[in-house]
Motif scaffolding. Sequence first.
Motif, PDB file in Angstrom:
ATOM      1  N   GLU A 175     -69.381  13.521  48.674  1.00 46.62           N
ATOM      2  CA  GLU A 175     -69.778  14.687  47.895  1.00 46.62           C
ATOM      3  C   GLU A 175     -70.416  15.773  48.741  1.00 46.62           C
ATOM      4  OE1 GLU A 175     -71.654  14.951  44.001  1.00 46.62           O
ATOM      5  OE2 GLU A 175     -71.561  12.780  44.021  1.00 46.62           O
ATOM      6  N   PHE A 176     -70.270  17.008  48.274  1.00 46.80           N
ATOM      7  CA  PHE A 176     -70.894  18.161  48.913  1.00 46.80           C
ATOM      8  C   PHE A 176     -72.418  18.079  48.795  1.00 46.80           C
ATOM      9  CE2 PHE A 176     -72.686  22.402  48.057  1.00 46.80           C
ATOM     10  CZ  PHE A 176     -72.450  22.995  49.285  1.00 46.80           C
ATOM     11  N   ASN A 177     -72.889  17.690  47.612  1.00 50.82           N
ATOM     12  CA  ASN A 177     -74.324  17.707  47.341  1.00 50.82           C
ATOM     13  C   ASN A 177     -74.627  16.547  46.396  1.00 50.82           C
ATOM     14  OD1 ASN A 177     -76.929  18.304  46.592  1.00 50.82           O
ATOM     15  ND2 ASN A 177     -76.404  20.144  45.411  1.00 50.82           N
ATOM     16  N   THR A 178     -75.444  15.617  46.823  1.00 49.61           N
ATOM     17  CA  THR A 178     -75.745  14.461  45.961  1.00 49.61           C
ATOM     18  C   THR A 178     -77.106  14.605  45.276  1.00 49.61           C
ATOM     19  OG1 THR A 178     -76.658  13.311  47.873  1.00 49.61           O
ATOM     20  CG2 THR A 178     -74.376  12.799  47.287  1.00 49.61           C
ATOM     21  N   ARG A 179     -77.800  15.705  45.569  1.00 49.90           N
ATOM     22  CA  ARG A 179     -79.111  15.873  44.949  1.00 49.90           C
ATOM     23  C   ARG A 179     -79.003  16.334  43.491  1.00 49.90           C
ATOM     24  NH1 ARG A 179     -82.315  19.598  48.953  1.00 49.90           N
ATOM     25  NH2 ARG A 179     -80.255  20.532  49.146  1.00 49.90           N
ATOM     26  N   ASN A 180     -77.792  16.697  43.086  1.00 50.90           N
ATOM     27  CA  ASN A 180     -77.611  17.128  41.692  1.00 50.90           C
ATOM     28  C   ASN A 180     -76.923  16.044  40.860  1.00 50.90           C
ATOM     29  OD1 ASN A 180     -75.087  17.213  42.748  1.00 50.90           O
ATOM     30  ND2 ASN A 180     -74.713  19.385  42.345  1.00 50.90           N
TER      31      ASN A 180
END
Lengths: 754, 282
Positions: free
Chosen positions: A310-315
Motif C-alpha cells: 500500500e501507498f499509505n497504511t496509516r489510513n
Amino acid sequence: MGETLFQFLFKYPAVAFERGRMAFASGWPGWLLALLIVAAFAGIGWHLRRSKPQLSKAALGFVWMAQALTISILIVLLWRPALILSTLVPQRNVIGVLVDDSASMALPDGERTRIERVREALGESSPLLSELGENFQVRTFSFSDQPRRLQSMEDLTAQGASSRLEDSIAGVYSELRHLPLAGLVVVTDGAQNIASTTGGDMQEILARKIPIYTLGIGETENSRDIQIDELSLPRTALPDSMISGGVTIRQRGYIGRKAKLEVREGNRLLKSQEIEFGPAPIETVTLNFTPQTIGIREYTVSIYSDSLEEFNTRNNFQSRVVEVREQAAKILYIEGEPRWEYKFIRRAVELDSSLQVASILRTSENKFYRQGIENAAELAEGLPEQKELFEYDGLIIGSLNAAFFSPQQQREIFEFVSRRGGGLLFLGGRYALGEGGYQTSNLADLIPVDLIPAHGMTKLNRARAQFQPTARGAERIQLSDDETLNRENWAALPALGTYQETGEPKPGAVVLGEAVTEQGKRFPILIAQRFGRGRTAIFATDGSWRWRMELDSSNHSHEFFWRQLLSSVVEDTPPFTSIETEKPLYADETRVRFHAQVHDENFEPVNGANAVATIHTPDGRSEELTLQHAVEEDGVFWGEWDAIEPGVYRVDLKATLGEKEIGTGTSFFQRADGILESFSSEQNVALLRRLAEETGGQYYPLEDAAALPEHLTYSPAGVSVPEVRDLWDMPIWLLLLLGLKGTEWTLRKSWKTV
Amino acid sequence: MDTDNSCSGKFRRGGLKTKSLLRLTGLLILLTGAGWAMQRLPPPGVLDSMVALPAGSEAPASEFEYVFSRLAHYSPGFSLSEDGQAWATDYPKADRQFLQGLLRYTAIQGRREEQVLRPMDSELYGFPFLYAVEVGYMQLTDEEATRLREYLLRGGFLLVDDFHGTQEWDRFQRQIRKVFPDREIVDVDASDPVFHCFFDIHELFQVPGLQYLYSGRKYEKDGYEARYAGIYDDNGRIMVMINFNVDLGDAWEWADLPEYPEQYTSMAYRLGVNYIVYAMTH
C-alpha cells in the motif's frame, strides 16, 4: 503546451487578453475601417466578375474570399490593433506565498517527499522565487493549522497535525490586507481536513479581487491504497446487545482483491470478516458486533490486504469510543387479544437488557393482564395518561380497533410520536390497521403506508407468505453477527403465518420488507417512516411467531429480528434532558461545541432553565461551563470549550429552573492528535481549482509553476499602471496572410489558372 | 372477571345419602353407561351427540389463532380401551365443552373444535399448546421425546392431566425424563403467574374425576393429594404443566352433569383458561 502555443501565436499569454481590452491605436475612425473592408470585398468581387475566369462558382467564391480577407487583414493592421491592460508596478506590490507544512507533505511523491519537492521548487537557488522577487515583495509563510512566517524553505518540517487551508489563507490575508497585495500563492497538496471557519475574510478576498494561485503537489490519485473514510458507531450501547455500525472504505487499485476487516475492543479481537472489493471506489460495509464489557470502550476497525503493497497504511484504521452501559429503552405494548405473536414478541426481547417491554393485554372484553411492569401502579389504569406515556421510548399497538382509544388518547399518541419523539410500531391483526379503522382515525397520518390496497380488501389473511427484506431492510436488520450466517438465516426463514395487505408506501416511507404470497403476489409488509421528531412503522402480520416455532431452538433469527426491529423503533427517541458534542471524535482540533436539550416531564422545552455542563478532563480535573440558550430553538442550549489534551472527556449536564432540578444528562467525547493528516492525503485538485477560479487566479501543478511570475504581473489587484501593447506584430497575422495566399496559389495552380 | 359457572342441578355433594333409592339407581345406570362409553372410545371423527357440531360448521384450524390440540400418545399398558388409546380419554366432549367456556370467558379467537396431534406430526410446531391425558400410560420413543423437547424449547406448552397414584407418576416421570433428562419437576406455587394470568386462583385443591360421584373419593388409586407441578425453562417459564391426581378432563366433560359438583367444574375451567392464557403470554 497549449499555453505556450497560445503565447507564441498571440505574443502574450491568454490571461493578458482576459484582463485587458482590445483597441485600435492609430486613432483613425472605425467607420472608415469598416467602409474600406466592405469596399475591398466589393472591388475584388467586381474585378473577378469582370475578368470572367474559367472557374466553377465554388472556386470563384473561394478566390474572392481569400483575396478579400487578405486585403482586409492588411487594412486592419494599418489601424494598429492594441491591447490595453493594467500591469503591476515592479517592486510596488506584495505577494504572499503560503507553503503547506502539514504532515501529509512528508508523504512520498515519486522518489522524493512532497516537502523536498517544494524546497527544490521554491528554495533560494530556485528560479521561481527569484523571478517573483524581481517584480514583487515576497512574504513567505508556512501553514498547517494556522499560518506562520517562514524565513527559509529549509525551516519546513512537514509535521503539522492538520491542514486548515482556507483559514490559513484568510490569516495571511489578514496580515497583509493593508499592503498593496497583488495575490496569494499557495503551495499545497490541498488535503484540507478541517473546514473553514472564517468565511468573512474569504469573502473580502473575493470582493477585492485578490487572485489566489494554487500550486498543487502530490499524486492526484494514490495508485494503491485502502482507506477507512468513515467509521460510524453509536455513542452508547448496551452490554450483550448488538451494535450496528457502518464503515466506509475507499480503495484504489484493489478491484477484485480481498481484504480483512477486523473489529477490536481495546486489544481484543471481536470480529473478523473478509470483504472483496467491487468496481466502486467507495463502499459502505455494515458492521455488527456485540460489546463484551461495560464501560467506556475504544473500538478500532482496521482493514488490511496482503495482496499488494500500500501507498499509505496509516489510513487503514479508525477508532471510536463507545460507552457500554446498562440502560434499557422502555417500550409499552398494548395488545387487544391473547395471541401467539404477543407471546413470542415478549419472549424474543425478554433477555435483551436494552429493551424493557411493559405490556398490557386485553384478555377479555374488560379484563387486562399486565406484564413486564416495574411496580403495581404501572399501567394499573390501562393506557397511561400523557405524562406517564411520555416516559416510554416506544409504543407497540397490536390487534386493537382505533376506536379502543378515546379521541384524547389518540391525540396523546400522536403527540408521543410527533413532539416527544417516540417510536410507534403498529402490528397486523384481525382488529388492527385497516380492519381496525386506523385509516379514518386521528392516527392515520402515523401509518407509513396506505392501508387500503388497490382492490380495497384489508382483511387479515390467515395464509402463509414469505417475508423478504428489501436492501434497506437487510441492512437494518441482521439475523446474525456473522455475515455468512446472516445470509443463511434469511434464506432459511419460514413463511409468516398471516399477512395483511397494504397499499402504497407514503412519501418518505421506507419499505424494509415485503410479503410474497403463495400466489406470488408481493406487497410491502414492514414499512417505516420518520414522523415529526419520532418514527413510526408497521409490521402487517401477526404470524412471525412461526419463525420461532418452525426453526430449530438453537436458531435465534426470530429473536434477532424482533430485537433489532424494536431497537430501530426506539433508538432515536430523545431523552428529556441531554447533552452532546457535535461529533464523538475531535481529531487534531480543540474547539468543542456542546449542544444540550432541556424538556420538562410533558416534553415541553424549558427555555428559562439554567443549564450547566461539568467537563471532566482525562487528567481528572473538572470545569464548569454555563450553556447559553439558543434563541432560535426552544429548549436548546449551547456552549464552546477548548479541549487541549488528548483523551476521553466526560460531560455531565445539570438543568435547573430556580431551585427545581429539571433533569440531567451525560455524554463524552474523544480528543486525539496526529490522525487527520494520514487520511485523504492525495492532492485535492478540485479544491485547489475551485479556490483559484473563484478568486480569478489559476491552478498549476507544481512542475508548471514557471508560468506563474508572468501571470502574476496581470493581477487585477495591487498598484498597477495602464499599458498599451501592440498587436499588429503578432505572429498569427503573418501566418494568416501566408496561409490565405499560399492556399489560393496552390489551388489556382491545380486549376491551371496561373 | 369472575366465573358465573354456578351449578344448576338438583344434587349437591354430600346429599346423595339422603336421596331416594330410585334416584341412586338411576345415577348408577347413568354412570354404568358412561363407563361403557369410555371403554368403547369413539374413533376420531365420531362425536358425542351432546357437543356435536354440525358437519362443516367450523372453519379449518388454519383460520383460527388458537386450536385446542390433544396429544395422541402411544399407551400400550392402558386397559380401559381395546386399542390402548389412553390419549382419547374424555375425548372429544371434554375438549369441546371446555372450549365453550374458554371462548366465552376470553377474547381468544379459538376454534370450537379440538384437533389431535401425534408427536411426529409435521404440523406439531404450528400449535404451541398441547393437552395430554393419562400420561401415566404414555410411552415415547426416543425420536418422539426429542421432538417433544424441541417443541417445548421453541416455546410450546404441554399440559398433562388425569393420571393418578405412585405407579402412574413413576411411569410418567420415566417418560418425561426422556424429554428433559436434566430438568427437575418442581411444585408450582400458588403465587406463580400461571394461577393469576386470567383468574386469580389463590387456593389449589384436588379436582376429582367422575368416579367421585359413585365412589365418594376424590382420589384415585393412591393419589390422595393433588400436585400441581411443572418443568420450567431456563428463564423461569413453565414448559410442562403437570396436574397430578387431578382430572380436569372429567370436570370439563361432565360440567353439564348436575350431579358433578360445581366447585370442581369451576376450578377446572379456571385452571384450564389460565393454562391457555399463560401459554399464550409466557
